[in-house]
Design a protein around this motif. Structure first.
Motif, short mmCIF file in Angstrom:
data_model
loop_
_atom_site.label_atom_id
_atom_site.label_comp_id
_atom_site.label_asym_id
_atom_site.label_seq_id
_atom_site.Cartn_x
_atom_site.Cartn_y
_atom_site.Cartn_z
N UNK A 1 14.73 16.19 7.82
CA UNK A 1 13.69 15.17 7.80
C UNK A 1 13.64 14.43 9.13
N UNK A 2 12.43 14.14 9.57
CA UNK A 2 12.22 13.40 10.81
C UNK A 2 12.15 11.91 10.49
N UNK A 3 13.17 11.16 10.89
CA UNK A 3 13.24 9.74 10.55
C UNK A 3 12.07 8.96 11.14
N UNK A 4 11.67 9.29 12.33
CA UNK A 4 10.57 8.56 12.97
C UNK A 4 9.26 8.78 12.23
N UNK A 5 9.02 10.01 11.79
CA UNK A 5 7.78 10.30 11.04
C UNK A 5 7.79 9.58 9.69
N UNK A 6 8.95 9.54 9.05
CA UNK A 6 9.06 8.84 7.77
C UNK A 6 8.86 7.34 7.97
N UNK A 7 9.45 6.80 9.04
CA UNK A 7 9.28 5.37 9.34
C UNK A 7 7.81 5.04 9.57
N UNK A 8 7.11 5.87 10.34
CA UNK A 8 5.69 5.64 10.60
C UNK A 8 4.88 5.72 9.31
N UNK A 9 5.22 6.66 8.43
CA UNK A 9 4.50 6.80 7.15
C UNK A 9 4.72 5.57 6.27
N UNK A 10 5.97 5.07 6.24
CA UNK A 10 6.28 3.88 5.44
C UNK A 10 5.49 2.67 5.97
N UNK A 11 5.45 2.51 7.28
CA UNK A 11 4.74 1.38 7.87
C UNK A 11 3.24 1.49 7.60
N UNK A 12 2.67 2.70 7.71
CA UNK A 12 1.24 2.88 7.42
C UNK A 12 0.92 2.52 5.98
N UNK A 13 1.76 2.96 5.05
CA UNK A 13 1.53 2.65 3.64
C UNK A 13 1.69 1.16 3.37
N UNK A 14 2.66 0.52 4.02
CA UNK A 14 2.87 -0.92 3.83
C UNK A 14 1.69 -1.72 4.40
N UNK A 15 1.12 -1.27 5.50
CA UNK A 15 -0.03 -1.95 6.08
C UNK A 15 -1.24 -1.89 5.16
N UNK B 1 6.47 8.97 -0.97
CA UNK B 1 7.41 9.69 -0.10
C UNK B 1 8.09 10.83 -0.85
N UNK B 2 8.44 10.58 -2.11
CA UNK B 2 9.09 11.62 -2.90
C UNK B 2 8.15 12.80 -3.14
N UNK B 3 6.90 12.50 -3.52
CA UNK B 3 5.98 13.56 -3.92
C UNK B 3 5.34 14.28 -2.75
N UNK B 4 4.98 13.54 -1.70
CA UNK B 4 4.24 14.15 -0.60
C UNK B 4 5.12 14.57 0.57
N UNK C 1 14.61 -3.59 1.97
CA UNK C 1 15.32 -4.18 3.11
C UNK C 1 14.82 -3.60 4.43
N UNK C 2 14.41 -2.32 4.42
CA UNK C 2 13.81 -1.76 5.62
C UNK C 2 12.47 -2.42 5.93
N UNK C 3 11.65 -2.63 4.90
CA UNK C 3 10.37 -3.29 5.11
C UNK C 3 10.56 -4.72 5.62
N UNK C 4 11.57 -5.39 5.09
CA UNK C 4 11.86 -6.75 5.55
C UNK C 4 12.30 -6.74 7.02
N UNK C 5 13.11 -5.76 7.36
CA UNK C 5 13.61 -5.64 8.74
C UNK C 5 12.46 -5.34 9.71
N UNK C 6 11.49 -4.54 9.28
CA UNK C 6 10.36 -4.17 10.14
C UNK C 6 9.23 -5.18 10.06
N UNK C 7 9.34 -6.18 9.19
CA UNK C 7 8.33 -7.22 9.09
C UNK C 7 7.16 -6.91 8.19
#
Length: 146
Positions: free
Chosen positions: A26-40, A52-55, A71-77
């Motif tokens: 798994x590419x951590x940077x791609x997952x991080x970007x996907x999480x941030x996009x979904x949170x936005x 993330x699990x399904x797609x 906690x990751x979302x909190x850390x990234x704001x």
């Protein structure tokens, strides 16, 4: 009589152990970007985990990053202002209030609203005590008069 909970266990099971081969692919940077996009977009953390699990094929975010998703979302704001379980209860209370405006004689719904408000008060007291909410936070939900 027990009305609150159903019998049975139909929930999906979490992965019991880490799959090191899968996590290394798994590419951590791609997952991080996907999480941030979904949170936005305003998607709550529980839905982000399911997406993330399904797609993306990520069994658990904690296995990839070593921290839980909130906690990751909190850390990234990008953490939600109000914890998700408390927000869901507030939404349920507002829906029940809308129902009671149309049906003021629905006493079962009124009793249900009282129970929901009680849960909100207990949960908010916990979150205030542990620093997740400010001490002066109020939910502002009132039971409509009939």
């Amino acid at each position: 009589m027990r009305r609150g909970r159903e019998k049975g266990k139909t929930h999906s099971t979490r992965p019991s152990t880490r799959d090191e081969a899968l996590i290394s692919e798994l590419d951590q940077e791609a997952i991080k970007n996907r999480i941030i996009d979904l949170a936005k977009k305003g998607i709550p953390p529980s839905r982000i985990g399911i997406i993330l699990r399904d797609e993306e094929g990520v069994p658990l975010v904690k296995h990839v990053f070593g921290k839980k998703l909130v906690s990751l979302l909190k850390e990234w704001g990008y953490a939600p202002q109000i914890p998700e379980d408390l927000q869901n209860l507030i939404d349920r209370a507002n829906n029940t209030i809308e129902h009671l405006k149309e049906h003021p004689k629905d006493y079962r719904a009124k009793r249900g609203l009282e129970e929901i408000i009680s849960k909100i008060n207990r949960l908010s007291k916990y979150y205030k005590r542990n620093g997740y909410l400010p001490e002066n936070w109020e939910h502002g939900i009132k039971i409509p008069k009939t």
